[in-house]
Design an enzyme around this catalytic site. Structure first.
Site, mmCIF file in Angstrom:
data_model
loop_
_atom_site.group_PDB
_atom_site.id
_atom_site.type_symbol
_atom_site.label_atom_id
_atom_site.label_comp_id
_atom_site.label_asym_id
_atom_site.label_seq_id
_atom_site.Cartn_x
_atom_site.Cartn_y
_atom_site.Cartn_z
ATOM 1 N N LYS A 22 3.599 16.322 -3.692
ATOM 2 C CA LYS A 22 2.857 15.698 -4.808
ATOM 3 C C LYS A 22 1.829 14.703 -4.260
ATOM 4 C CE LYS A 22 4.806 12.101 -6.995
ATOM 5 N NZ LYS A 22 4.053 10.854 -7.092
ATOM 6 N N ASN A 23 2.255 13.873 -3.303
ATOM 7 C CA ASN A 23 1.393 12.778 -2.847
ATOM 8 C C ASN A 23 0.332 13.214 -1.844
ATOM 9 O OD1 ASN A 23 2.761 11.187 -4.589
ATOM 10 N ND2 ASN A 23 3.941 10.094 -3.032
ATOM 11 N N ARG A 93 -1.237 6.389 -12.232
ATOM 12 C CA ARG A 93 -2.008 5.492 -11.373
ATOM 13 C C ARG A 93 -2.843 6.260 -10.349
ATOM 14 N NH1 ARG A 93 -0.852 2.880 -8.092
ATOM 15 N NH2 ARG A 93 -1.925 0.924 -8.426
ATOM 16 N N CYS A 117 3.212 -0.704 -12.647
ATOM 17 C CA CYS A 117 4.201 0.256 -13.138
ATOM 18 C C CYS A 117 5.564 -0.395 -12.936
ATOM 19 C CB CYS A 117 4.093 1.576 -12.373
ATOM 20 S SG CYS A 117 4.645 1.446 -10.693
ATOM 21 N N ARG A 122 1.127 -3.288 -8.267
ATOM 22 C CA ARG A 122 0.262 -2.231 -7.736
ATOM 23 C C ARG A 122 -1.233 -2.604 -7.768
ATOM 24 N NH1 ARG A 122 3.447 2.542 -8.122
ATOM 25 N NH2 ARG A 122 2.096 3.449 -6.559
ATOM 26 N N PRO A 123 -1.653 -3.712 -7.154
ATOM 27 C CA PRO A 123 -3.076 -4.096 -7.158
ATOM 28 C C PRO A 123 -3.934 -3.062 -6.432
ATOM 29 C CG PRO A 123 -1.854 -5.422 -5.584
ATOM 30 C CD PRO A 123 -0.829 -4.619 -6.348
ATOM 31 N N ILE A 124 -5.254 -3.174 -6.625
ATOM 32 C CA ILE A 124 -6.179 -2.257 -5.941
ATOM 33 C C ILE A 124 -7.231 -3.042 -5.148
ATOM 34 C CG2 ILE A 124 -5.939 -0.288 -7.531
ATOM 35 C CD1 ILE A 124 -8.556 -1.428 -8.892
ATOM 36 N N ASP A 125 -6.903 -4.283 -4.807
ATOM 37 C CA ASP A 125 -7.868 -5.136 -4.108
ATOM 38 C C ASP A 125 -8.369 -4.530 -2.804
ATOM 39 O OD1 ASP A 125 -5.034 -5.746 -3.582
ATOM 40 O OD2 ASP A 125 -5.854 -7.040 -2.021
ATOM 41 N N LEU A 126 -7.492 -3.801 -2.092
ATOM 42 C CA LEU A 126 -7.920 -3.227 -0.799
ATOM 43 C C LEU A 126 -8.862 -2.037 -1.016
ATOM 44 C CD1 LEU A 126 -4.535 -3.444 1.143
ATOM 45 C CD2 LEU A 126 -6.519 -4.981 1.298
ATOM 46 N N ASP A 305 9.882 5.565 -0.560
ATOM 47 C CA ASP A 305 10.148 6.608 -1.561
ATOM 48 C C ASP A 305 11.500 7.280 -1.358
ATOM 49 O OD1 ASP A 305 6.729 7.822 -1.949
ATOM 50 O OD2 ASP A 305 7.764 6.032 -2.655
ATOM 51 N N ARG A 397 7.899 14.180 -13.223
ATOM 52 C CA ARG A 397 6.620 13.794 -12.626
ATOM 53 C C ARG A 397 6.585 14.163 -11.150
ATOM 54 N NH1 ARG A 397 4.672 7.856 -13.468
ATOM 55 N NH2 ARG A 397 3.131 8.804 -12.114
HETATM 56 C C1 EPZ Z 1 1.518 5.701 -2.456
HETATM 57 O O1 EPZ Z 1 1.278 4.719 -3.458
HETATM 58 C C2 EPZ Z 1 2.462 6.710 -3.086
HETATM 59 N N1 EPZ Z 1 1.841 7.329 -4.255
HETATM 60 C C3 EPZ Z 1 3.767 6.017 -3.492
HETATM 61 O O2 EPZ Z 1 4.650 7.008 -3.988
HETATM 62 C C4 EPZ Z 1 4.389 5.385 -2.250
HETATM 63 O O3 EPZ Z 1 5.563 4.701 -2.622
HETATM 64 C C5 EPZ Z 1 3.391 4.417 -1.606
HETATM 65 O O4 EPZ Z 1 2.158 5.121 -1.310
HETATM 66 C C6 EPZ Z 1 3.917 3.801 -0.316
HETATM 67 O O5 EPZ Z 1 4.231 4.809 0.585
HETATM 68 C C7 EPZ Z 1 0.935 8.316 -4.078
HETATM 69 O O6 EPZ Z 1 0.600 8.681 -2.963
HETATM 70 C C8 EPZ Z 1 0.388 8.943 -5.324
HETATM 71 P P1 EPZ Z 1 0.207 1.579 -1.226
HETATM 72 P P2 EPZ Z 1 0.119 3.607 -3.218
HETATM 73 O O7 EPZ Z 1 -1.199 1.361 -1.583
HETATM 74 O O8 EPZ Z 1 -1.027 4.225 -2.552
HETATM 75 C C9 EPZ Z 1 0.170 -3.071 -1.953
HETATM 76 C C10 EPZ Z 1 6.106 8.026 -5.520
HETATM 77 O O9 EPZ Z 1 7.259 7.731 -5.859
HETATM 78 N N2 EPZ Z 1 -1.268 -2.891 -2.179
HETATM 79 O O10 EPZ Z 1 0.555 1.980 0.180
HETATM 80 O O11 EPZ Z 1 -0.093 2.896 -4.497
HETATM 81 C C11 EPZ Z 1 0.992 -2.496 -3.102
HETATM 82 O O12 EPZ Z 1 1.120 -3.446 -4.145
HETATM 83 C C12 EPZ Z 1 5.055 6.934 -5.367
HETATM 84 O O13 EPZ Z 1 5.714 9.198 -5.251
HETATM 85 C C13 EPZ Z 1 -2.074 -4.014 -2.331
HETATM 86 O O14 EPZ Z 1 -1.595 -5.145 -2.271
HETATM 87 O O15 EPZ Z 1 0.881 2.632 -2.201
HETATM 88 C C14 EPZ Z 1 2.314 -2.192 -2.470
HETATM 89 O O16 EPZ Z 1 3.092 -3.373 -2.444
HETATM 90 C C15 EPZ Z 1 5.594 5.577 -5.761
HETATM 91 N N3 EPZ Z 1 -3.392 -3.848 -2.563
HETATM 92 C C16 EPZ Z 1 1.933 -1.806 -1.037
HETATM 93 O O17 EPZ Z 1 0.593 -2.292 -0.826
HETATM 94 C C17 EPZ Z 1 -3.978 -2.605 -2.642
HETATM 95 O O18 EPZ Z 1 -5.209 -2.513 -2.828
HETATM 96 C C18 EPZ Z 1 1.953 -0.308 -0.786
HETATM 97 O O19 EPZ Z 1 1.017 0.264 -1.647
HETATM 98 C C19 EPZ Z 1 -3.144 -1.468 -2.489
HETATM 99 C C20 EPZ Z 1 -1.790 -1.629 -2.255
#
Ligand code: EPZ
Length: 415
Positions: A22-23, A93, A117, A122-126, A305, A397
């Site tokens: 999925k991911n 998301r 969620c 789940r911020p998107i600042d990066l 995960d 999902r």
């Molecule tokens: C991906 O989410 C996966 N989803 C998640 O799987 C997975 O748990 C996660 O990566 C970590 O491996 C998909 O690929 C669709 P991150 P993503 O950005 O990209 C923080 C599932 O169950 N962060 O690596 O959202 C964030 O808050 C899902 O299949 C920032 O602070 O994960 C988190 O604490 C759940 N700022 C950490 O980084 C940002 O701009 C990891 O987030 C982005 C993230």
């Protein structure tokens, strides 16, 4: 109300085949916005999240249809709309993955803020830091992110955290930028490498995949391709734990062993017998599995995960375990439902302290998030008596035909 009824105590024995990841499929589908022409994706899991992404692509003007045998066909030959519909981004998301491709392809993107969620804010600042560094104007107002750039210009971007989504969004945007982009401290998850391989096959120039420094040399355009999505390491890991937690003998076909290494190491530490072959893995559980400690980390660390599913196993092994969740701030909600099944868990901030019990007892439980749902199904399989699991929409999902796969292994589970 959709629910699963599970009769616990069955030993799972047999062979199943994994579904596509999925991911990996989600960012790859988003990346088709960048391509011109026709593409076909294979080994795409039929999941609610994939349906949402397909609807998103069609809403943007990229004609996308499910074909036979887990294929998806995409025709990207019309003018693309740059506004992503609110109801699709809030439904999933990962729809935010279209932001980078839209910005790179059209110079504009208007995407609703994805919001948090169950497992965290789940911020998107990066993601936004990367787009700004590439020269985009970024406006966040009225619940939307608006991005504008005549042409993105390659640059050096350091990610404060190896975010999976930010690495993917920035890598996609940089493919059509002018010049070279380096993403430093990039995430290393296998799904990122799969996205990179997809983009390279479509004509992108990317180096450093599977390393913390990914270099992208911008090109003028990308073309349509055929591509096979990698197997889903989280689904496979869930099936591996199903074999371990029921004291069974489960073989999963169509796997990539290096993607499973963190879990393989921990299951071997627990005392499970594991046989790895070229693209299959066999897991044998037993009644004498022992406690191990888990700390979730970015790949190649133990995957967040798989934390919930592993916690279910640790509830019924001998001894005391400690689980530290370092990625998300609220990813222990399954613990409360496991406690209702008789698990002995103490929570303290991002730590869960677990004392193994002889057996769990079947109960009515509710799924709060996707991986918590998998954990509760695993617990129900191992528990004494009947477990009724509510909130199936979460499970659908991320898991293709999970009840069917468990029944194929001798599990007693009905919808
Ligand atoms: C991906 O989410 C996966 N989803 C998640 O799987 C997975 O748990 C996660 O990566 C970590 O491996 C998909 O690929 C669709 P991150 P993503 O950005 O990209 C923080 C599932 O169950 N962060 O690596 O959202 C964030 O808050 C899902 O299949 C920032 O602070 O994960 C988190 O604490 C759940 N700022 C950490 O980084 C940002 O701009 C990891 O987030 C982005 C993230």
């Amino acid at each position: 109300m959709s629910k699963l009824i599970i009769e616990g105590g069955q030993t799972l024995i047999g062979e199943v085949t994994s579904s596509g990841a999925k991911n990996a499929a989600l960012p790859i589908l988003a990346a088709t916005v960048l391509l011109e022409g026709e593409s076909e994706l294979r080994n795409v899991p039929k999941l609610m999240d994939i349906v949402t992404m397909v609807r998103m692509l069609n809403a943007l003007g990229v004609r996308t249809e499910f074909g036979p045998n887990n294929t998806v066909r995409i025709w990207n030959n019309k003018k693309i709309r740059h506004i992503a519909p609110y109801e699709l981004v809030t439904a999933m998301r990962a729809s935010f993955f279209v932001a980078g491709p839209l910005l790179a392809k059209t110079g504009l993107a208007k995407v609703p803020l994805p919001g948090g969620c169950a497992i965290g804010s789940r911020p998107i600042d990066l993601h936004l830091k990367g787009f700004k560094a590439l020269g985009a104007e970024v406006f966040v107002e009225h619940g939307f992110v608006e991005l504008k750039a005549k042409r993105l210009v390659g640059t050096h971007i350091y990610l404060d955290f190896p975010s999976v989504g930010a690495t993917e969004n920035i890598m996609m945007a940089a493919c059509l930028a002018e010049g070279t982009t380096v993403i430093e401290n990039a995430a290393l998850e296998p799904e990122i490498t799969d996205l990179g391989h997809f983009l390279i096959k479509a004509g992108a120039k990317i180096e450093g995949l599977d390393t913390p420094n990914i270099t992208i040399h911008g090109v003028e355009k990308l073309h349509g391709i055929q591509y096979d999505v990698i197997p889903d390491r989280v689904e496979i890991g869930t099936l591996m734990i199903a074999g371990a937690i029921t004291g069974g003998d489960v073989t999963v076909h169509n796997v990539v062993i290096p993607h499973l290494e963190p879990l393989i190491r921990k299951l071997k530490e627990c005392g499970a017998d594991i046989v790895c072959e070229r693209n299959l893995i066999q897991v044998k559980g037993n009644k004498d599995l022992i406690a191990v400690d888990i700390e979730t980390q970015p790949f190649p660390g133990f995957p967040t995960d798989m934390q919930a599913q592993m916690m279910s196993l640790l509830c019924v092994v001998k001894g005391n375990s400690k689980v530290k969740e370092t990625i998300f701030e609220n990813r222990f909600m399954h613990a409360h439902e496991l406690m209702r099944m008789g698990a002995n868990i103490k929570l303290d901030k991002n730590y869960a302290f677990i004392s193994g019990v002889e057996t769990l007892s079947g109960a009515e439980v509710r799924i709060t998030d996707l991986r918590a749902g998998a954990a509760l199904v695993l617990a129900g399989l191992a528990a004494e008596g009947e477990t009724i699991v509510y909130g199936l929409k979460h499970l659908k999902r991320g898991y293709e035909n999970m009840p069917e796969k468990i029944r194929a292994l001798g599990g007693r589970i009905v919808e």
